[in-house]
Design a protein around this motif. Structure first.
Motif, PDB file in Angstrom:
ATOM      1  N   HIS A 235       0.852  -1.204   0.000  1.00  0.00           N
ATOM      2  CA  HIS A 235       0.000   0.000   0.000  1.00  0.00           C
ATOM      3  C   HIS A 235       0.879   1.242   0.000  1.00  0.00           C
ATOM      4  O   HIS A 235       1.850   1.306   0.756  1.00  0.00           O
ATOM      5  N   CYS A 312     -10.240   2.204   1.321  1.00  0.00           N
ATOM      6  CA  CYS A 312      -9.099   2.703   2.104  1.00  0.00           C
ATOM      7  C   CYS A 312      -9.495   3.959   2.864  1.00  0.00           C
ATOM      8  O   CYS A 312      -9.328   4.082   4.071  1.00  0.00           O
ATOM      9  N   CYS A 315     -12.272   3.762   5.779  1.00  0.00           N
ATOM     10  CA  CYS A 315     -11.777   3.200   7.040  1.00  0.00           C
ATOM     11  C   CYS A 315     -10.791   4.168   7.688  1.00  0.00           C
ATOM     12  O   CYS A 315     -10.879   4.450   8.878  1.00  0.00           O
ATOM     13  N   HIS A 316      -9.860   4.709   6.899  1.00  0.00           N
ATOM     14  CA  HIS A 316      -8.835   5.584   7.475  1.00  0.00           C
ATOM     15  C   HIS A 316      -9.390   6.918   7.968  1.00  0.00           C
ATOM     16  O   HIS A 316      -8.787   7.545   8.831  1.00  0.00           O
ATOM     17  N   ASP A 333     -17.267   0.186   6.146  1.00  0.00           N
ATOM     18  CA  ASP A 333     -16.015   0.759   5.670  1.00  0.00           C
ATOM     19  C   ASP A 333     -16.090   1.137   4.199  1.00  0.00           C
ATOM     20  O   ASP A 333     -15.090   1.123   3.493  1.00  0.00           O
ATOM     21  N   TRP A 360      -3.838   5.788  10.600  1.00  0.00           N
ATOM     22  CA  TRP A 360      -4.236   4.814  11.612  1.00  0.00           C
ATOM     23  C   TRP A 360      -3.070   4.446  12.511  1.00  0.00           C
ATOM     24  O   TRP A 360      -3.245   4.022  13.646  1.00  0.00           O
ATOM     25  N   SER A 361      -1.862   4.543  11.999  1.00  0.00           N
ATOM     26  CA  SER A 361      -0.738   4.051  12.817  1.00  0.00           C
ATOM     27  C   SER A 361      -0.605   4.851  14.103  1.00  0.00           C
ATOM     28  O   SER A 361      -0.127   4.323  15.099  1.00  0.00           O
ATOM     29  N   ARG A 365      -0.765   2.384  17.075  1.00  0.00           N
ATOM     30  CA  ARG A 365       0.557   1.954  17.561  1.00  0.00           C
ATOM     31  C   ARG A 365       1.076   2.750  18.752  1.00  0.00           C
ATOM     32  O   ARG A 365       1.981   2.287  19.439  1.00  0.00           O
TER      33      ARG A 365
HETATM   34  C1  HEC Z   1     -11.016  -1.582   7.780  1.00  0.00           C
HETATM   35  C2  HEC Z   1      -9.997  -0.588   7.947  1.00  0.00           C
HETATM   36  C3  HEC Z   1      -8.903  -0.373   6.921  1.00  0.00           C
HETATM   37  C4  HEC Z   1      -9.001  -0.403   5.547  1.00  0.00           C
HETATM   38  C5  HEC Z   1     -10.211  -0.734   4.701  1.00  0.00           C
HETATM   39  C6  HEC Z   1      -7.690  -0.023   5.050  1.00  0.00           C
HETATM   40  N1  HEC Z   1      -6.837   0.207   6.090  1.00  0.00           N
HETATM   41 FE1  HEC Z   1      -4.936   0.905   5.952  1.00  0.00          FE
HETATM   42  N2  HEC Z   1      -4.685   0.676   7.955  1.00  0.00           N
HETATM   43  C7  HEC Z   1      -5.676   0.301   8.839  1.00  0.00           C
HETATM   44  C8  HEC Z   1      -5.129   0.222  10.170  1.00  0.00           C
HETATM   45  C9  HEC Z   1      -5.877  -0.172  11.443  1.00  0.00           C
HETATM   46  C10 HEC Z   1      -3.779   0.575  10.059  1.00  0.00           C
HETATM   47  C11 HEC Z   1      -2.742   0.671  11.184  1.00  0.00           C
HETATM   48  C12 HEC Z   1      -2.248  -0.685  11.526  1.00  0.00           C
HETATM   49  C13 HEC Z   1      -0.885  -0.958  11.069  1.00  0.00           C
HETATM   50  O1  HEC Z   1      -0.033  -0.078  11.117  1.00  0.00           O
HETATM   51  O2  HEC Z   1      -0.652  -2.106  10.659  1.00  0.00           O
HETATM   52  C14 HEC Z   1      -3.540   0.882   8.656  1.00  0.00           C
HETATM   53  C15 HEC Z   1      -2.318   1.318   8.138  1.00  0.00           C
HETATM   54  C16 HEC Z   1      -2.128   1.708   6.837  1.00  0.00           C
HETATM   55  C17 HEC Z   1      -0.928   2.358   6.345  1.00  0.00           C
HETATM   56  C18 HEC Z   1       0.241   2.798   7.201  1.00  0.00           C
HETATM   57  C19 HEC Z   1       0.100   4.292   7.493  1.00  0.00           C
HETATM   58  C20 HEC Z   1      -0.925   4.697   8.536  1.00  0.00           C
HETATM   59  O3  HEC Z   1      -0.519   5.183   9.563  1.00  0.00           O
HETATM   60  O4  HEC Z   1      -2.150   4.628   8.347  1.00  0.00           O
HETATM   61  C21 HEC Z   1      -1.111   2.551   5.010  1.00  0.00           C
HETATM   62  C22 HEC Z   1      -0.129   3.192   4.050  1.00  0.00           C
HETATM   63  C23 HEC Z   1      -2.413   2.027   4.666  1.00  0.00           C
HETATM   64  N3  HEC Z   1      -3.016   1.533   5.808  1.00  0.00           N
HETATM   65  C24 HEC Z   1      -2.957   2.059   3.388  1.00  0.00           C
HETATM   66  C25 HEC Z   1      -4.204   1.543   3.063  1.00  0.00           C
HETATM   67  C26 HEC Z   1      -4.715   1.443   1.699  1.00  0.00           C
HETATM   68  C27 HEC Z   1      -3.983   1.912   0.454  1.00  0.00           C
HETATM   69  C28 HEC Z   1      -5.941   0.857   1.794  1.00  0.00           C
HETATM   70  C29 HEC Z   1      -6.886   0.490   0.684  1.00  0.00           C
HETATM   71  C30 HEC Z   1      -6.378  -0.310  -0.389  1.00  0.00           C
HETATM   72  C31 HEC Z   1      -6.198   0.621   3.213  1.00  0.00           C
HETATM   73  N4  HEC Z   1      -5.128   1.046   3.946  1.00  0.00           N
HETATM   74  C32 HEC Z   1      -7.391   0.066   3.705  1.00  0.00           C
HETATM   75  C33 HEC Z   1      -6.990   0.069   8.535  1.00  0.00           C
HETATM   76  C34 HEC Z   1      -7.513  -0.009   7.253  1.00  0.00           C
END
Ligand code: HEC
Length: 379
Positions: A235, A312, A315-316, A333, A360-361, A365
């Motif tokens: 991602h 993405c 949710c974010h 979401d 989300w981090s 975190r």
């Molecule tokens: C249902 C919720 C959810 C969806 C849908 C989701 N994410 Fe996330 N994402 C999270 C969570 C919770 C974290 C933090 C957990 C971690 O760091 O592993 C995160 C972390 C990330 C991060 C690290 C940066 C940050 O601090 O957020 C990236 C980049 C990211 N996601 C990209 C994406 C992309 C691109 C998509 C779609 C293709 C996506 N995510 C879909 C929940 C989601």
């Protein structure tokens, strides 16, 4: 963007220093290795091209030796054997940004904390001996990947990291203090700089049948606890537009996922003949809904395993100083989120919790503070 600015500076420095000893054509070839420059306006006018330009820039071999995080090695082409990608030289969210005791992480280039391992492009298999193990864990609370033999990591570039440091957002208490200051009108809302970039990656272990088949040669790989993993999904998140630019890539061996979106640009010529030609753009996103209000979905088979029918950005958008899972966390979401859970009541005049600008981090975190925070973090 800082990473791209440093690319051109490095390219220039490389040419200046080496041009004097090499024929002109060789010097020009060196400069060519860093010639890709993602254009911010592409985020909305040519999103697939933008995603691919980011892919090329972030997966470019990183500089080694006198270590400067985030700098590309412009003497090497994309996919050079044994090279480690630029994004892997960024700081690892789990251990190099959000420390277990909630203390302030050191300056950007510091190397004193466990950084997880790094992967590399295929080379002679026997020569993979110095890759340190990856300590990052992905979705550690619910173990999405642990059962499936995978590991994951989130990394952030310098702009993101320095924003988190400058604003004392590296601990749960720091985040809550900042949110209280916003609600009290003493601080602006969390708003990351426009050159912020984060990456989240998932690696799957090669099965017994895939090794004899030579599968690892078609993957960007990493070793962990004596096992070999391939980079499966990737991602990318950039602050090119206010609600960020979202892109996801995966290996072509990944199962089909109906919630992906069209790539109208296609793999660029630069990936041909390198390991990166095995990766596919799963899609991009910059908004909750399309022109007629229909929810836009985008997900990755592995990273969003079991919740692929998601978006993405939706949710974010729910990332805030609330603990994960607590409102404003919504029941769906996809589509436009309900803003009301952010406020004290339905008049939506007073914030109850503060959004973390889609990251989300930070709430996921950041850990409780054990020691005393620096004075500058008390508002
Ligand atoms: C249902 C919720 C959810 C969806 C849908 C989701 N994410 Fe996330 N994402 C999270 C969570 C919770 C974290 C933090 C957990 C971690 O760091 O592993 C995160 C972390 C990330 C991060 C690290 C940066 C940050 O601090 O957020 C990236 C980049 C990211 N996601 C990209 C994406 C992309 C691109 C998509 C779609 C293709 C996506 N995510 C879909 C929940 C989601």
């Amino acid at each position: 963007m800082r990473v791209f600015r440093s690319i051109s500076v490095t390219a220039f420095a490389t040419v200046v220093t080496i041009a004097s000893v090499l024929p002109l054509t060789d010097a020009a070839a060196l400069e060519d290795n860093c010639k890709i420059t993602p254009e911010r306006t592409d985020a909305f006018s040519a999103p697939s091209r933008h995603a691919w330009n980011l892919f090329l820039t972030l997966n470019h071999p990183a500089r080694e030796g006198a270590f400067v995080r985030g700098e590309p090695d412009c003497t090497k082409p994309l996919g050079a054997p044994g090279a480690t990608a630029v994004w892997e030289s960024w700081r690892l969210a789990a251990t190099e940004v959000f420390l277990a005791d909630g203390s302030e992480p050191p300056e950007w280039n510091d190397r004193s904390l466990p950084s997880g391992g790094t992967g590399s492009t295929p080379t002679n298999r026997d020569s993979i001996h110095d890759i340190r193990s990856i300590s990052a864990s992905f979705h550690e609370e619910d173990g999405v990947f642990v059962d499936r033999g995978g590991i994951g990591e989130s990394r952030m570039n310098r702009s993101t990291y320095e924003f988190i440091k400058d604003n004392c957002l590296w601990s749960r208490d720091g985040l809550d203090r900042y949110a209280a200051a916003v609600i009290a009108g003493k601080k602006p809302h969390i708003d990351l700089p426009t050159d912020s970039i984060e990456v989240k990656a998932v690696w799957l272990e090669f099965g017994a049948d895939s090794l004899p088949r030579g599968d690892p040669d078609r993957y960007y790989t990493a070793e962990h606890d004596g096992k070999l993993y391939g980079l499966t999904s990737f991602h990318i998140l950039t602050k090119d537009v206010p609600k960020w630019f979202w892109a996801t890539f995966h290996h072509k061996d990944a199962p089909e996922n109906q919630y992906e979106r069209e790539d109208d640009y296609g793999p660029p010529p630069a990936v041909k003949g390198t390991v990166w030609e095995n990766y596919i753009l799963g899609g991009t996103q910059i908004d909750f809904v399309n022109a007629v209000g229909h929810p836009i979905t985008l997900s990755d088979h592995y990273i969003e395993f079991d919740f692929q029918n998601s978006s993405c950005i939706t949710c974010h958008s729910q990332a805030s100083n609330s603990p994960p899972g607590v409102p404003p966390r919504q029941t769906t979401d996809v589509g436009t989120p309900d803003p009301r859970p952010y406020f004290t009541d339905d008049t939506m005049t007073t914030f109850r919790v503060i959004p973390t600008d889609f990251l989300w981090s930070i709430p996921f975190r950041a850990r409780a503070e054990v020691g005393t925070p620096p004075d500058r973090c008390i508002w």
